[in-house]
Write an enzyme that holds these catalytic residues in place. Structure first.
Site, PDB file in Angstrom:
ATOM      1  CB  CYS A 191      -1.210   0.045   1.395  1.00 32.08           C
ATOM      2  SG  CYS A 191      -2.785   1.038   1.513  1.00 32.08           S
ATOM      3  CG  HIS A 212      -4.609  -3.368   2.061  1.00 35.26           C
ATOM      4  ND1 HIS A 212      -3.983  -3.238   3.474  1.00 35.26           N
ATOM      5  CD2 HIS A 212      -4.417  -1.904   2.123  1.00 35.26           C
ATOM      6  CE1 HIS A 212      -3.634  -1.470   3.846  1.00 35.26           C
ATOM      7  NE2 HIS A 212      -4.510  -1.047   2.952  1.00 35.26           N
ATOM      8  CD  GLU A 221      -3.552  -6.149   5.251  1.00 37.66           C
ATOM      9  OE1 GLU A 221      -3.669  -5.277   5.354  1.00 37.66           O
ATOM     10  OE2 GLU A 221      -2.535  -6.296   3.586  1.00 37.66           O
TER      11      GLU A 221
END
EC number: 6.3.5.5
Length: 390
Positions: A279, A363, A365
């Protein structure tokens, strides 16, 4: 334009263009200034509002029902006390109902209060989302007063005078001030969070507002994780003998954060330390190699964004949260574009062909969102393991 609910409003949202939306206040009382954006995720609203990348922003959820599962400590995304300064405001259509989840340990409204998030319900979120979609994100002032004593003209003036995101450095507000080890691994039902490994590659994470799940997945992939403040020097990093470095996510204008971060990031690249950017980290790695970034009109905020992975040929559904983007046309010859957004064609990832450097705009995650990109962490840590064992 003024949108008014019934009964008497106890909250209001004023936009920089003079538009006003009246609603019912909840969460923290007072006034907050921020950039209003919309997020299309249907779940994971606690994790979204706790994401430090949302610092300085007011999140309008397009899904009408928000917070009806309450909140809990296990889903915390702030990886340090400083990172609790995330979203400043929230906007929803429906009234928040009591928790309907067995995992909840508090109501969503109570959680909003503890985080200092000023929130409104009863807002026409479709109209607000269309306004953002057609005119772009803009600054706003959001207010909650239990008695309904809100000075609308003063609120409009505050919104009009609020500084925009361009040129704002916010990462230092949410980054940790002291370094330390991270040992929390992946979560499983009934077991909670696992404990990290005692051996394995050493990964140093530069914290510009890192999400906790990035650290958990690095640990779960087999890395020994240490986290340093984003303002750490190359000497601070080398003192930990890292096998790899991660440049984290975070809020604000990457060009502004880069004024203090780029010298260290460039030194990491010059030292040929394997590096992963996520990011904001992706954007600053791009700046470090000579590419450019730019403000996006609406940004990408949601858990259903399709991204084409050029290396595998597959489409991954990912979570995104960014208002700035890398201009893919400015990437140098030694940078190969690896991912692209299928919504607007914007760059969502690159790698260097002459250095062990990878970066993704989305992202991987999740938290919340799909797990299509979890492999980013396994591949990065796997690359480090291969180098350590070689």
């Amino acid at each position: 334009m003024t949108s008014t609910p019934t009964p008497t409003p106890t909250g209001a949202l004023a936009l920089a263009d003079g538009s006003v939306f009246l609603g019912h206040g909840t969460g923290a009382t007072g006034i907050a200034l921020g950039e209003v954006c919309f997020n299309t995720a249907m779940t994971g609203h606690q994790e979204i509002l706790a994401d430090p990348s949302y610092a300085g922003q007011v999140v309008c959820f397009t899904f009408p029902h928000v917070g009806n599962v309450g909140a809990n400590g296990e889903d915390e995304e702030a990886a340090s006390p400083q990172a609790r300064k995330a979203a400043v405001g929230m906007i929803a259509r429906a009234k928040i109902t009591p928790p309907a989840s067995w995992r909840a340990d508090t109501t969503f409204e109570e959680w909003l209060c503890t985080r200092g998030i000023v929130a409104l319900t009863g807002i026409d979120t479709r109209a607000l989302t269309r306004k953002i979609r057609e005119g772009g994100m803009q600054m706003c002032a959001i207010a909650h007063d239990a008695a309904g004593n809100i000075d609308i003209e003063a609120l409009k003036a505050a919104a009009a005078g609020a500084p925009t995101m361009e040129g704002r450095e916010l990462a230092a507000d949410v980054a940790r001030t002291e370094g330390g080890d991270w040992t929390e691994g992946n979560w499983t039902l009934g077991e909670g969070y696992a404990v990290g490994p005692e051996d394995g590659p050493r990964v140093v994470v530069l914290d510009y507002g890192v999400k906790a799940n990035i650290l958990r997945l690095l640990t779960g992939a087999g890395a020994r994780v240490a986290v340093l403040p984003g303002k750490a020097s190359i000497d601070d990093i080398k003192a930990l003998n890292p096998d790899g470095v991660v440049v984290s996510n975070g809020p604000g204008d990457p060009a502004e954060t880069g004024k203090y971060a780029l010298p260290t990031i460039k030194a990491v690249l010059d030292a040929n330390i394997p590096t992963l950017g996520i990011c904001l980290g992706h954007q600053m790695l791009a700046l470090a190699i000579g590419a450019k970034t730019a403000k996006m009109p609406q940004g990408h905020h949601g858990a259903n964004h399709p991204v084409k992975n050029h290396e595998t040929g597959q489409v991954e559904i990912v979570s995104m949260n960014h208002g700035f983007a890398v201009d893919g046309t400015t990437l140098p010859a030694n940078a190969a574009e690896t991912h692209v957004s299928l919504f607007d064609g914007s760059n969502s990832g690159f790698k260097l062909t002459d250095k062990p450097v990878w970066a993704v705009q989305h992202h991987p995650e999740a938290s919340p969102g799909p797990q299509d990109s979890f492999g980013v962490f396994d591949r990065f840590v796997g690359e480090l393991k291969g180098r350590v064992e070689a």
